[in-house]
Design an enzyme around this catalytic site. Structure first.
Site, PDB file in Angstrom:
ATOM      1  N   GLU A 128      42.181  34.041  42.720  1.00  0.00           N
ATOM      2  CA  GLU A 128      41.052  34.668  42.081  1.00  0.00           C
ATOM      3  C   GLU A 128      40.879  36.078  42.168  1.00  0.00           C
ATOM      4  OE1 GLU A 128      41.076  32.849  39.431  1.00  0.00           O
ATOM      5  OE2 GLU A 128      39.281  31.420  39.889  1.00  0.00           O
ATOM      6  N   THR A 181      37.393  38.206  33.106  1.00  0.00           N
ATOM      7  CA  THR A 181      36.464  37.807  34.075  1.00  0.00           C
ATOM      8  C   THR A 181      36.065  38.999  34.622  1.00  0.00           C
ATOM      9  OG1 THR A 181      37.290  35.582  34.433  1.00  0.00           O
ATOM     10  CG2 THR A 181      35.930  36.412  36.185  1.00  0.00           C
TER      11      THR A 181
HETATM   12  N1  HSE Z   1      31.832  32.429  38.593  1.00  0.00           N
HETATM   13  C1  HSE Z   1      32.948  33.029  37.853  1.00  0.00           C
HETATM   14  C2  HSE Z   1      32.145  34.148  36.963  1.00  0.00           C
HETATM   15  C3  HSE Z   1      33.657  32.285  37.029  1.00  0.00           C
HETATM   16  O1  HSE Z   1      31.199  33.696  36.115  1.00  0.00           O
HETATM   17  O2  HSE Z   1      32.423  35.135  36.915  1.00  0.00           O
HETATM   18  C4  HSE Z   1      34.604  32.735  36.256  1.00  0.00           C
HETATM   19  O3  HSE Z   1      35.553  31.921  35.558  1.00  0.00           O
END
Ligand code: HSE
Length: 306
Positions: A128, A181
């Site tokens: 990630e 993201t």
């Molecule tokens: N918590 C992360 C965000 C999840 O909202 O950026 C990304 O899928």
């Protein structure tokens, strides 16, 4: 065991009030991954079907997560990984997380499970970090553990697995635009007011309580986000209308799935989840935005061995 084939599920992160700490696992949508032991040490990504992603191990989220695990375990062998992507990149339902979680789960299994599934979360988070610049666990934890997961703390990492109420269903609509993201994180504010923090704490506590007590209406009224939704929703076509239509059709509540652009709703029972899907479809059809819709039970176990 020389080879393992996996179903790597899609996930909904944040679940409205739990930015970076809450996530849930979907049942109906996911990638397929095959991992094979090799006499040659290290990790090789041998084939990716369905997406244009890098094959170089250090540039691939599955590769980076797998390397982190190998660094910890120092196994006598290496691994070849191939996968078929069905979850689109930049969709908001944990595409990178499915790859990262699948890689560490499969390798750990082929080595006889030296680490617990919770211990794998840290290694999957490294994928990630490559994908979005932030090592958040709210997609990889539910992909690995199933149900809902809460990141009680990042330092030290403390993941709580929470069983989903049996009749809870998710609807996800994905307007076919890609929202990275990394970009969706760059618009967020660094600071929040005490008033907003108080409201957010009340809702996340309400949601967790609702999950444990199977109080569907408490779950519904806790699906409220003071912090992220007001900023990110601007990036999603017809966000407010999609959410309102799902609720009017019988959903308990909803919000942005992960960092978007997918929008999710939670419902009591499959029938309400299907009605929410239908109502959301109409909104995007009206503006000619292509989309995909998923209606899914909450996956209780996470990654599945095929
Ligand atoms: N918590 C992360 C965000 C999840 O909202 O950026 C990304 O899928």
């Amino acid at each position: 065991m020389e080879e393992i084939k996996l179903f790597c599920p899609a996930t909904i992160a944040n679940v409205s009030c739990g930015f970076d700490v809450l996530g849930l696992c979907l049942d109906s949508t996911g990638d397929e991954m095959t991992i094979r032991k090799s006499a040659e040490k290290g990790i090789r990504i041998t084939e990716i079907i369905g997406a244009d992603l890098p094959l170089e191990t250090e540039k691939n989220v599955a590769g980076v997560a797998a390397l982190s695990l190998l660094e910890a375990l120092q196994p006598y062998c290496g691994f070849d990984i191939s996968f078929t992507k069905k979850i689109k990149a930049g969709s908001g339902i944990g595409s990178s997380a499915a790859s990262a979680a699948g890689a560490v789960f499969g390798i750990n299994h082929l080595l006889g499970n030296p680490l617990s599934t919770k211990e794998l979360v840290f290694h999957a988070m490294q994928g990630e970090k490559l994908a979005s610049g932030s090592a958040h666990a709210d997609n990889v934890a539910p992909a690995l553990l199933g149900g809902f997961t809460l990141v009680r703390s990042y330092e030290p990492l403390d993941i709580i697995a929470i069983k989903a109420p049996a009749e809870l269903y998710a609807t996800v609509i994905h307007p076919q635009i890609e929202l990275k993201t990394k970009d969706a994180r760059s618009v967020l504010r660094e600071n929040i007011s005490l008033k907003k923090a108080t409201i957010q704490c009340g809702n996340i506590a309400g949601l967790i309580s609702g999950l444990y007590t199977e109080d569907y209406y408490l779950i519904g009224r806790s699906l409220h986000d003071e912090l992220v939704e007001p900023v990110r929703s601007i990036l999603i076509p017809k966000f407010a209308e999609l959410k309102a239509a799902a609720i009017a059709a019988g959903a308990l509540g909803g919000g942005i799935s992960g960092s978007g652009p997918s929008v999710f709703a939670l419902s009591k029972g499959r029938e309400n989840a299907e009605k929410a899907a239908q109502a959301m479809k109409v909104i995007l059809e009206e503006i000619n935005v292509p989309f995909e819709v998923h209606v899914s039970a909450i996956n209780p176990t996470g990654i599945k061995i095929l």
